[in-house]
Design an enzyme around this catalytic site. Structure first.
Site, PDB file in Angstrom:
ATOM      1  N   LYS A 263      -3.706   3.256  -1.966  1.00 19.60           N
ATOM      2  CA  LYS A 263      -4.932   4.047  -1.952  1.00 19.60           C
ATOM      3  C   LYS A 263      -4.663   5.349  -1.223  1.00 19.60           C
ATOM      4  O   LYS A 263      -3.853   5.413  -0.300  1.00 19.60           O
ATOM      5  CB  LYS A 263      -6.053   3.294  -1.231  1.00 19.60           C
ATOM      6  CG  LYS A 263      -6.417   1.958  -1.850  1.00 19.60           C
ATOM      7  CD  LYS A 263      -7.470   1.258  -1.027  1.00 19.60           C
ATOM      8  CE  LYS A 263      -7.810  -0.094  -1.626  1.00 19.60           C
ATOM      9  NZ  LYS A 263      -8.849  -0.791  -0.831  1.00 19.60           N
TER      10      LYS A 263
ATOM     11  N   MET B 102      -7.918   8.770   9.355  1.00 20.69           N
ATOM     12  CA  MET B 102      -8.378   9.280   8.054  1.00 20.69           C
ATOM     13  C   MET B 102      -9.501  10.301   8.226  1.00 20.69           C
ATOM     14  O   MET B 102     -10.489  10.285   7.490  1.00 20.69           O
ATOM     15  CB  MET B 102      -8.848   8.106   7.169  1.00 20.69           C
ATOM     16  CG  MET B 102      -7.785   7.037   6.961  1.00 20.69           C
ATOM     17  SD  MET B 102      -8.416   5.459   6.349  1.00 20.69           S
ATOM     18  CE  MET B 102      -9.250   4.810   7.821  1.00 20.69           C
TER      19      MET B 102
ATOM     20  N   ASP C  75       0.822  -1.210   0.000  1.00 16.78           N
ATOM     21  CA  ASP C  75       0.000   0.000   0.000  1.00 16.78           C
ATOM     22  C   ASP C  75       0.861   1.267   0.000  1.00 16.78           C
ATOM     23  O   ASP C  75       2.089   1.215   0.171  1.00 16.78           O
ATOM     24  CB  ASP C  75      -0.914   0.009   1.231  1.00 16.78           C
ATOM     25  CG  ASP C  75      -2.082  -0.968   1.093  1.00 16.78           C
ATOM     26  OD1 ASP C  75      -2.354  -1.414  -0.028  1.00 16.78           O
ATOM     27  OD2 ASP C  75      -2.711  -1.282   2.123  1.00 16.78           O
TER      28      ASP C  75
END
Length: 253
Positions: free
Chosen positions: A66, A179, A44
């Site tokens: 991502k 996030m 990732d």
């Protein structure tokens, strides 16, 4: 205690490895050993180059990173990559930042492997909330400040489930939002509406545990103002423990 492990040669095998929050020295000993034996590394965005360099030079590296509002590779395609590579008889290391089972979709990927009867193992990693707050001098719990801690995803209510903001707004606990930069105005508004005082201390930890770490401190009512100054990856921490940063900060200060 076993210090070596061999992986099946005749059939595929997947190791789901948490790479930790950023500092490559926080990778676990088992995580290091598994990466060094990888034939394929599926990784990732938050996995550092220093950790990728631990894999054998001949190992295939597949980036599936991502980031906010942009998915390089859809999740379904990531799942298929793991299945396809394992079916080729390869040892695949699925490498994720932090810990794969804390907002890392690790469980979802393992369900797919299980459905396809592919063998796997899980190597836990230090999750960002534990690593970044430790490097910022912010204890998640403290007898005089917080008796519990909750981890919440900043991708709020994407599955349609309601969030009990009043429960989150209880005193004597620490809240960590992963996030959450984009949702910071909503987070602050809902926590205050739920009963948390506007002057509740909070912090944003940007790029925690790395040389670029930065800590922004303020009050809950100022959270959205702090968020516009921060860059991803970043954690939002809400609770009186964040005030201890001023006294206990040790890294990069």
């Amino acid at each position: 205690m076993s210090v070596t492990q061999s992986y099946p040669q005749s059939c595929g095998f997947v190791s789901l490895v948490g790479a930790g929050p950023g500092d490559p020295d926080l990778l676990t000993v088992k995580g290091l050993r598994v990466i060094q034996q990888a034939q394929v590394v599926v990784y990732d965005r938050l996995v550092s180059q220093a950790i990728l360099d631990l894999a054998p030079a001949q190992a295939e590296r597949i980036y599936v990173g991502k980031q906010l509002d942009f998915h390089c590779v859809p999740q379904q395609q990531i799942n298929q990559i793991l299945v396809d590579k394992a079916r080729q008889g390869l040892h695949v290391v699925r490498l994720k930042g932090g810990d794969s089972f804390i907002f890392g979709r690790g469980g979802e990927e393992l369900e797919v492997l299980a459905d396809h009867h592919i063998a796997y193992e899980v190597v836990p990693g230090i999750t960002a909330a534990a690593g970044a707050t430790a490097y910022a001098g912010i204890p998640l719990t403290h007898r005089e400040h917080a008796q519990s801690v909750q981890f919440i995803t900043g991708h709020l209510q994407q599955d349609g489930s309601p969030i009990n903001w009043q429960a989150l707004a209880q005193s004597n606990q620490t809240l960590v939002f992963y996030m959450g930069l984009k949702q910071s105005p909503h987070i602050a508004e809902q926590l205050i509406s739920g009963g948390l005082a506007k002057d509740t201390q909070c912090a944003i930890i940007e790029k925690g545990t790395t040389p670029q770490q930065r800590v922004l401190r303020g009050e809950l009512a100022q959270l959205s103002e702090l968020a516009v100054q921060a860059q991803s990856p970043a954690l939002i921490v809400v609770g009186s423990v964040t005030a201890l940063h001023d006294k206990l900060a040790w890294f990069g200060e």
